[in-house]
Enzyme design. Structure first.
Site, PDB file in Angstrom:
ATOM      1  N   THR A   1       1.503  -5.265   4.377  1.00 44.21           N
ATOM      2  CA  THR A   1       1.270  -5.387   5.569  1.00 44.21           C
ATOM      3  C   THR A   1       0.397  -6.645   6.001  1.00 44.21           C
ATOM      4  O   THR A   1       1.269  -7.577   6.939  1.00 44.21           O
ATOM      5  CB  THR A   1       0.276  -3.818   5.887  1.00 44.21           C
ATOM      6  OG1 THR A   1      -1.105  -4.241   5.204  1.00 44.21           O
ATOM      7  CG2 THR A   1       0.853  -2.607   6.789  1.00 44.21           C
TER       8      THR A   1
ATOM      9  N   SER B   1       0.317 -10.123  -0.874  1.00 37.74           N
ATOM     10  CA  SER B   1      -0.594 -11.786  -1.253  1.00 37.74           C
ATOM     11  C   SER B   1       0.667 -11.795  -1.863  1.00 37.74           C
ATOM     12  O   SER B   1       0.304 -13.073  -1.806  1.00 37.74           O
ATOM     13  CB  SER B   1      -2.148 -11.190  -0.785  1.00 37.74           C
ATOM     14  OG  SER B   1      -2.757  -9.825  -0.664  1.00 37.74           O
TER      15      SER B   1
ATOM     16  N   GLN C   1      -4.716 -20.799  18.928  1.00 32.60           N
ATOM     17  CA  GLN C   1      -5.204 -19.605  18.009  1.00 32.60           C
ATOM     18  C   GLN C   1      -5.265 -18.076  18.909  1.00 32.60           C
ATOM     19  O   GLN C   1      -5.649 -17.295  18.027  1.00 32.60           O
ATOM     20  CB  GLN C   1      -6.802 -20.312  18.230  1.00 32.60           C
ATOM     21  CG  GLN C   1      -6.309 -20.892  17.128  1.00 32.60           C
ATOM     22  CD  GLN C   1      -8.249 -21.175  16.838  1.00 32.60           C
ATOM     23  OE1 GLN C   1      -8.995 -21.707  16.919  1.00 32.60           O
ATOM     24  NE2 GLN C   1      -8.296 -23.097  16.478  1.00 32.60           N
ATOM     25  N   CYS C   2      -4.846 -18.442  20.328  1.00 34.33           N
ATOM     26  CA  CYS C   2      -5.270 -17.214  20.877  1.00 34.33           C
ATOM     27  C   CYS C   2      -3.856 -16.176  20.849  1.00 34.33           C
ATOM     28  O   CYS C   2      -2.996 -16.616  20.195  1.00 34.33           O
ATOM     29  CB  CYS C   2      -5.048 -17.513  22.723  1.00 34.33           C
ATOM     30  SG  CYS C   2      -5.844 -18.710  22.979  1.00 34.33           S
TER      31      CYS C   2
ATOM     32  N   THR D   1       0.835  -1.637   0.194  1.00 34.86           N
ATOM     33  CA  THR D   1       0.138  -0.322  -0.014  1.00 34.86           C
ATOM     34  C   THR D   1       1.315   1.307  -0.426  1.00 34.86           C
ATOM     35  O   THR D   1       0.175   2.220  -0.429  1.00 34.86           O
ATOM     36  CB  THR D   1      -0.886   0.257   1.258  1.00 34.86           C
ATOM     37  OG1 THR D   1      -2.084  -0.940   1.095  1.00 34.86           O
ATOM     38  CG2 THR D   1      -1.881   1.023   1.439  1.00 34.86           C
TER      39      THR D   1
ATOM     40  N   ASP E   1       1.322  -6.835  -4.756  1.00 25.04           N
ATOM     41  CA  ASP E   1       0.878  -6.797  -3.056  1.00 25.04           C
ATOM     42  C   ASP E   1       1.415  -7.835  -2.447  1.00 25.04           C
ATOM     43  O   ASP E   1       1.290  -9.037  -3.095  1.00 25.04           O
ATOM     44  CB  ASP E   1      -0.837  -7.095  -3.474  1.00 25.04           C
ATOM     45  CG  ASP E   1      -1.766  -7.009  -2.699  1.00 25.04           C
ATOM     46  OD1 ASP E   1      -2.794  -5.887  -2.114  1.00 25.04           O
ATOM     47  OD2 ASP E   1      -1.418  -7.346  -1.317  1.00 25.04           O
TER      48      ASP E   1
END
Ligand code: ASP
Length: 351
Positions: A105, A75, A287-288, A28, A73
């Protein structure tokens, strides 16, 4: 006489004679509006940076810009691009005192983790940054992120791979993207900030990794077949059975809480056991956002412990995944990979 409320603005900077390479990969920060939404715009960042007067302040380090082609990007950034960034740092290593990597990001935490492993012996700062709002727009956070990243790289205080974003300097392999729209997009929930940018840049020297002052050895990654499985209530483990073959070298299992998995129907164990028998290394993460895996604390995690899964402790998924790439790419025997997965190589987990 100095008044009590008079502030000292520490403008004199020890980094003004240092040389920093800015490596621009996309994201970005340098994007511009296009018919299809924001997209990277080649060959325009130099001009944008030239228009930011602070970047030419006499107290700033000297910097030069290296632009990747194509700009991406994030991704679309994976093994090949990590290797390209790592190779660029290795090629320029002796010519510069530090590196600022401009990166999207979305996958920045993966790339920073990957670089932390592939740059063995790193003794110079490598600071990843980017922005939530492009530099071409009002209120862009990119300007401050670049200025502070250059000052941090120039100071030489944190000679490891870091993420700098919105006032915080984080260890790269402890960082994770926590917000898609807040300007404080990154956090390192299981490790203290390496520095905070207020009026001063305040470093936490006790949290910074001791610099590895050996020669730099760049270890590119291979395309290793590995995966991530996120456990969820109602997960039908049998659907995953077909991927648990000896082709799958490693799996990061994102479990509930301290490393727990459902034990209903007795379905899970045969599958994890199959992975184990096929030689797939299962690494257990949580997952925490915050806290650590503690295999065996509950009956629902003991089974993982019993079949020899690796306790990923407080590693992020980003760190666990890229560490698997790294260790498999080194061609180490399985038992050694398992052993190294559960101990800290670059400060990525708390032992
Ligand atoms: N999609 C963008 C990227 O990761 C988002 C960003 O840069 O903030 O490249």
């Amino acid at each position: 006489m100095k008044q009590d409320n008079e502030k000292n603005f520490p403008c004199t900077n020890p980094c003004k004679n240092r040389k920093i390479a800015i490596i621009y990969t996309g994201g970005t920060i340098g994007m511009e509006r296009s018919e299809n939404g924001y997209a990277p715009s080649p060959n325009s960042l130099q001009q944008t940076l030239d228009s930011i007067s602070d970047l030419h302040h006499p107290d700033m380090p000297e910097w030069s810009l290296l632009e990747f082609s194509p700009l991406l990007d994030s991704s679309n950034i994976a093994v090949n691009e990590w290797n390209k960034i790592g190779q660029a740092v290795a090629n320029l290593y002796d010519l510069y005192d530090g590196f600022v990597i401009l990166h999207g990001t979305d996958t920045m935490a993966y790339s920073a983790s990957a670089l932390s492993f592939m740059l063995e012996g790193l003794g110079k700062p490598v600071i990843f940054t980017g922005s939530q709002i492009p530099l071409c727009e009002l209120r862009s956070d990119g300007r401050d992120n670049i200025i502070n990243s250059l000052l941090i790289a120039g100071s030489g205080r944190a000679r490891e791979v870091c993420v700098y974003f919105n006032g915080v300097l984080l260890r790269g392999n402890r960082s994770t993207k926590q917000s898609s729209d807040h300007l404080l997009a990154f956090e390192s929930p299981n490790y203290p900030h390496l520095a905070d940018a207020g009026i001063d840049l305040q470093y936490r020297d006790d949290a910074i990794h001791p610099a590895q002052d050996g020669p730099l050895h760049f270890k590119p990654f291979a395309q290793v077949p590995i995966g991530v499985i996120k456990v969820f209530p109602g997960i039908q483990f049998e659907l995953f059975e077909s991927i648990m073959t000896d082709k799958l070298k490693g799996v990061v299992l994102e479990t509930f809480g301290a490393g727990n998995i459902p034990s209903y129907g007795g379905n899970l164990l045969p599958i994890i056991e199959k992975a184990y028998r096929s030689g797939t290394i299962v690494t257990v993460c949580s997952q925490c956002m915050q806290g650590t895996v503690s295999l065996g604390a509950y009956a629902t995690s003991k089974a993982l412990h019993d079949i020899g899964a690796v306790n990923g402790r407080d590693m992020t998924t980003e760190a666990a995944l890229t560490k698997l790439y790294y260790l498999f790419s080194l061609g180490l025997p399985k038992e050694e990979i398992k052993e190294q997965m559960s101990r800290s190589l670059r400060g990525e987990l708390s032992e």
